[in-house]
Scaffold this active site. Structure first.
Site, PDB file in Angstrom:
ATOM      1  CB  ALA A  31      13.161  57.448   9.599  1.00  0.00           C
ATOM      2  CE  LYS A 100      20.131  53.752 -14.957  1.00  0.00           C
ATOM      3  NZ  LYS A 100      21.264  54.360 -14.311  1.00  0.00           N
ATOM      4  CD  GLU A 122      13.579  61.484  -6.061  1.00  0.00           C
ATOM      5  OE1 GLU A 122      12.495  61.825  -5.594  1.00  0.00           O
ATOM      6  OE2 GLU A 122      13.996  61.876  -7.175  1.00  0.00           O
ATOM      7  CG  ASP A 194      21.293  56.172 -18.186  1.00  0.00           C
ATOM      8  OD1 ASP A 194      21.089  55.299 -17.320  1.00  0.00           O
ATOM      9  OD2 ASP A 194      21.459  57.379 -17.916  1.00  0.00           O
ATOM     10  CE  LYS A 198      19.431  58.084 -15.589  1.00  0.00           C
ATOM     11  NZ  LYS A 198      20.776  58.599 -15.790  1.00  0.00           N
TER      12      LYS A 198
HETATM   13  N1  HSE Z   1      25.253  56.095 -16.216  1.00  0.00           N
HETATM   14  C1  HSE Z   1      24.355  57.002 -15.602  1.00  0.00           C
HETATM   15  C2  HSE Z   1      24.814  58.417 -15.939  1.00  0.00           C
HETATM   16  C3  HSE Z   1      24.332  56.788 -14.115  1.00  0.00           C
HETATM   17  O1  HSE Z   1      25.903  58.584 -16.451  1.00  0.00           O
HETATM   18  O2  HSE Z   1      24.066  59.349 -15.706  1.00  0.00           O
HETATM   19  C4  HSE Z   1      23.129  57.337 -13.457  1.00  0.00           C
HETATM   20  O3  HSE Z   1      21.949  56.821 -13.947  1.00  0.00           O
END
Ligand code: HSE
Length: 420
Positions: A31, A100, A122, A194, A198
């Site tokens: 860095a 996310k 990221e 989830d 993403k």
């Molecule tokens: N609960 C999420 C997974 C963790 O199982 O992929 C990472 O976002």
């Protein structure tokens, strides 16, 4: 020296604090400056976090501390972190978030608020895999044709165990929770939400689509049975929970659902908690990214990469573009999706039943590709399993409604989409 504050010192936060300390030399070399955590904020101060940093239970000790340059948000939830991230940006602090859900709902507002202040994320998608950096930077020359992948480690872990070991759904979910993969509310994992968060983040970078989870097709793994698994094996498929963003003639398909994919494909071979994302660009062709999608250290690795980029002055527009992207990138309706389908239904074991079912499908111009009939053990019914040639989602949904009306069909009809 750069000072960092961490909002939320749970599994990932503790890993961030510990890796910043243990790998301090290499990080300073990379860095160009020493990076130090000044404060961590937790809800419950009496719980041991396994870290040596100073802890507080007041987020303002970070947000309003003029010495803190970078706020790392690892709290989870949506509205509280939104308020805090907004305040941090308004106070001129760079922000790194792994959240996310926050981005699935507020990425465009946050981009607006951030302006030229770095806001990096990221770790929000596919844990330790640098997929955001790949899309924002490495693939910037390309029109993105598709993004397809395993974006949830918990469900991939569960499906792998269910498929390879015949493990029971509840037991395996408990195991994933104990291993620290699952969300606080595991229905986020198993229900596909989830993964949808993403996918929406990736679709914003690739296509500039401003959609929310409620705007896209999301199905989880709750209804997958050993019958489906056995059928998939017999016909050369694996079942994976995929996030799919695909540019087609009239727009972009965004969907998350259990998917039968050819067992010979690379993604089909990705097992356990691992994630994998395939991105196809018009210049580069197919690229593939593989790695741990969950777990403290893997996710912390991505968080720290953002911190280092900020310290280096190496950020750029949050979503990777300064002007609107190409036109014709509208989100398609679910009903417009075109793919192949697998159907599972229970029917009475009598002559003429198959004819009734195929006649119904014919009305919707749906053509059967393969079929299997399995006797039930204890009753007069048989399980009928088949796959279709490509057809429109609207047609298959209508056909399912009509099939369920037939006297010979008992109970629900399960459907899994197929990607060839
Ligand atoms: N609960 C999420 C997974 C963790 O199982 O992929 C990472 O976002």
């Amino acid at each position: 020296m750069v000072k960092v504050g961490i909002l939320g010192v749970g599994t990932v936060g503790a890993s961030v604090a510990n890796i910043l300390e243990t790998n301090a030399d290499i990080l300073e070399a990379r860095a160009g400056k020493k990076i130090v955590v000044k404060t961590g904020v937790v809800k419950n101060l009496s719980k041991d976090r396994g870290v040596s940093i100073k802890l507080s239970d007041n987020p303002m000790d970070i947000i309003n501390d003029p010495e803190i340059d970078i706020v790392v948000e690892l709290m989870g939830g949506v509205e509280e972190p939104y308020i805090l991230v907004k305040k941090a940006l308004e106070n001129g602090k760079a922000v790194v978030t792994a959240n996310k859900a926050l981005l699935a709902y507020h990425r465009y507002e946050l981009q607006e608020i951030a302006g030229d202040i770095p806001l990096m994320y990221e770790a929000s998608t596919a844990g330790g895999i640098p997929i955001i950096g790949a899309l924002r930077n490495g693939l910037t020359a390309n029109h993105i044709q598709s993004i397809q992948g395993i974006m949830n480690g918990t469900t991939n872990y569960m499906l792998t165990k269910m498929i390879n070991e015949g493990a029971l759904y509840d037991e395996i979910l408990k195991e994933a929770q104990e291993l620290g993969y699952a969300e606080a509310d595991p229905t986020f994992d198993v229900g596909g939400f989830d993964a949808s968060h993403k996918l929406l983040i990736l679709a914003s970078i690739a296509y500039g689509i401003d959609a929310k989870p409620e705007d896209i097709l999301i199905e989880g793994i709750e209804n997958i049975t050993q019958t489906d698994v056995a059928f998939a094996k017999e016909f050369g498929y694996e079942i994976k929970l995929l996030g799919i963003a695909k540019k087609v003639k009239d727009g972009v398909e965004l969907r998350v659902h259990p998917t039968m994919i050819p067992a010979s494909s690379m993604i089909a071979k990705v097992d356990g908690v691992m994630n994998a994302v395939s991105v196809v660009g018009d210049s580069v062709g197919e690229t593939m990214y593989y790695g741990a999608g969950a777990g403290g250290d893997a996710t912390a690795s991505a968080v720290i990469s953002d911190i280092v980029d900020i310290v280096r002055g190496n950020h750029g527009p949050m979503l990777g573009y300064k002007k609107p992207l190409e036109s014709g990138m509208d989100l398609l309706f679910e009903s417009e999706i075109v793919t192949n389908y697998y159907l599972r239904m229970s029917v009475v074991d009598q002559s003429g039943v198959l004819a009734k079912i195929t006649k119904e499908l014919e009305k919707f111009n749906i053509s059967i590709e393969s079929m299997l009939q399995k006797p039930h053990r204890d009753d007069e019914l048989v399980k009928l399993l088949f796959t279709t040639h490509a057809c429109q989602e609207e047609k298959i949904q209508e056909a399912i409604i009509e099939l369920k009306r037939l006297d010979c069909v008992h109970g629900d009809i399960a459907m899994i989409r197929i990607e060839k």
